[in-house]
Design an enzyme around this catalytic site. Sequence first.
Site, PDB file in Angstrom:
ATOM      1  CB  SER A  14      43.069  46.593  23.992  1.00 36.01           C
ATOM      2  OG  SER A  14      41.676  46.727  24.047  1.00 36.01           O
ATOM      3  CB  SER A  15      41.242  42.404  22.591  1.00 34.31           C
ATOM      4  OG  SER A  15      40.778  42.809  23.822  1.00 34.31           O
ATOM      5  CE  LYS A  18      50.105  44.377  24.222  1.00 36.25           C
ATOM      6  NZ  LYS A  18      48.836  45.109  24.158  1.00 36.25           N
ATOM      7  CB  THR A 189      47.735  50.176   5.903  1.00 35.30           C
ATOM      8  OG1 THR A 189      47.846  51.251   4.974  1.00 35.30           O
ATOM      9  CG2 THR A 189      47.617  48.866   5.169  1.00 35.30           C
ATOM     10  CB  CYS A 382      39.015  26.023  43.777  1.00 32.81           C
ATOM     11  SG  CYS A 382      39.748  26.903  45.170  1.00 32.81           S
ATOM     12  CG  LEU A 383      32.896  27.969  45.064  1.00 34.00           C
ATOM     13  CD1 LEU A 383      32.823  28.120  46.580  1.00 34.00           C
ATOM     14  CD2 LEU A 383      32.324  29.213  44.406  1.00 34.00           C
ATOM     15  CD  GLU A 406      33.887  32.326  49.646  1.00 35.43           C
ATOM     16  OE1 GLU A 406      34.201  31.125  49.510  1.00 35.43           O
ATOM     17  OE2 GLU A 406      34.110  33.174  48.779  1.00 35.43           O
ATOM     18  CG  HIS A 508      42.841  26.627  40.997  1.00 34.02           C
ATOM     19  ND1 HIS A 508      41.696  27.125  40.412  1.00 34.02           N
ATOM     20  CD2 HIS A 508      42.855  27.082  42.265  1.00 34.02           C
ATOM     21  CE1 HIS A 508      41.037  27.851  41.303  1.00 34.02           C
ATOM     22  NE2 HIS A 508      41.718  27.842  42.439  1.00 34.02           N
ATOM     23  CD  GLU A 510      42.074  25.597  37.138  1.00 36.83           C
ATOM     24  OE1 GLU A 510      42.174  24.463  37.653  1.00 36.83           O
ATOM     25  OE2 GLU A 510      41.546  26.562  37.721  1.00 36.83           O
TER      26      GLU A 510
HETATM   27  N1  GLN Z   1      36.079  31.040  47.578  1.00 34.13           N
HETATM   28  C1  GLN Z   1      36.724  29.808  47.903  1.00 34.13           C
HETATM   29  C2  GLN Z   1      37.864  30.003  48.898  1.00 34.13           C
HETATM   30  O1  GLN Z   1      38.378  31.096  49.021  1.00 34.13           O
HETATM   31  C3  GLN Z   1      37.218  29.109  46.652  1.00 34.13           C
HETATM   32  C4  GLN Z   1      38.240  29.873  45.889  1.00 34.13           C
HETATM   33  C5  GLN Z   1      38.409  29.412  44.470  1.00 34.13           C
HETATM   34  O2  GLN Z   1      37.548  28.772  43.890  1.00 34.13           O
HETATM   35  N2  GLN Z   1      39.525  29.777  43.862  1.00 34.13           N
HETATM   36  O3  GLN Z   1      38.262  29.077  49.557  1.00 34.13           O
END
Ligand code: GLN
Length: 544
Positions: A14-15, A18, A189, A382-383, A406, A508, A510
């Site tokens: 694997s890896s 693909k 091969t 996010c977090l 959380e 996000h 990204e």
């Molecule tokens: N744990 C946080 C939340 O649920 C941030 C989630 C994250 O970073 N994707 O809000």
Amino acid sequence: METRYIFVTGGVVSSLGKGIISSSIARLLLSRGFNVTIQKFDPYINIDPGTLNPYEHGECYVTVDGHEADLDLGHYERFTNIKTTRANNITTGRVYQSVIDKERRGDYLGKTVQIIPHITDEIKRCVKLLGSKGDYDFVITEIGGTVGDIESLPFLEAVRQLKWELGSKCVCVHLTYVPYIKAAKELKTKPTQHSVKQLQQMGIQPEILVLRTEHDIPVAMRRKVAQFCNVSPDAVIQSIDAPTIYEVPLMMHEQHLDEIILEKTGTPYKGEPDLTAWNNFLDKLNNAQQEVRIGLVGKYVSLQDAYKSIDEALFQAATYNDHKVKIDYINSEYLTDANVEEQLAGKDGIIVAPGFGQRGTEGKYVALKWCREHDVPTFGICLGMQCMVIEFARNVLGMSDANSVELDPNTKHNVIDLMEEQKSVTNMGGTMRLGAYACRLQDGTKVAKAYGRLDIEERHRHRFEFNEEFRQQFEQAGMRCVGENPETHLVEVVELPNMRWYIGTQYHPEYSSTVLSPHPLFMDFIRAAIAYKIHNAQCTIHNA
Ligand code: GLN
């Protein structure tokens, strides 16, 4: 044009990449003017990777329609610039779930429900679903796992049946590994021959072989593979280790992989693919001399693929800013006031990563406090954004127990709180706030300048949010909420306007950065990091 189907399977280990080969094929076909989509079939039983720890399969990618997907979909989007959806990622779990639902509804009219034909029929239906809409000239299907795994058998059986049904409208590209035995100084091969044999035993004759290798495979050796495997010699292609994955489409094109696919599927074509924009990116990459150093603070730093989309977004943004990016991964679990200087000094910018759970969060506050006090360009995602809010509450607003619900359900200063709609959620799978939502940015802010517009749409994956009750206190002390959802007013972006670049996003960015459209916020962050680096260099000269 009638849709053509390309299957990409993998053998030996694997890896092998693909996903990169599938993406490269898609890039080449797109550059020839064809409409293309890629889908990934994963042989595990989880319904989707959303409930998987990054240690299992790396980052969880999120599509615009809110599907928690395999990270290969990220490669697909980065290479093709085309958005994927939940239809582009199917797991064994989803196939079974749909068959079992049909059985419960009585759709099978009293028949015994079996792997063949019911599971394989469902797989075939999923393979053809994207093609049936008539939007695509090519549907590329990557089969996860390795030939020989028990788990992938039903998928390969479905491929066998489809190859029979679709005839020349379909090709199978098999990716294998050619190991180099150092002591003997020889490439081998045999594993490839065995893995092709295994496919043949299942009734699948691959038309094209792509051999992953660390050393150049001599032509005579490729011919030998062709002869043993019933594949034409020109269709045995090598995929040698490349300096970056974005070179792979060119390497495949040099060996005519795109033409071979077009010919084998009886697709008329003319001339060469237009790779101007792609080559422009690679030229920038190869000409970049200077380096920009970014520290990525997170808890999954020992794992190569845990922050894949962030890594790639930084790489793309740095390249378009004529820089090479060096990402230093900093484990937030071990970050303390005593070692933060040593760990973060010398970085041109810091990213505080997304994540879940308590582990490593205290180190994120340490990093953020240091960045805030030293005015280093800082990007919280996010977090990471939630940690920016918590650190500010603790150290600027004096709420020493400020936290996210959380991480501490009993905190009095719940500056990050569970979203209202999440309060009734009991099932963990696919129930976060997922996918693309609108966000309105405040005019005149750093973030609005970075985007060059006020209305944006970005992808999400979270259950917690900035607690509106504290908004005024934050605003008065200088942390501004500069982007929010136009309907719910959920806070999407915070920034410290008096600093060089200190921005946190609940979403996000990204996930939507691609080779041909680097993300504006990452572009701006890298610009700020480069400016900071130049500023530091000037200070050093001045002080010398
Ligand atoms: N744990 C946080 C939340 O649920 C941030 C989630 C994250 O970073 N994707 O809000």
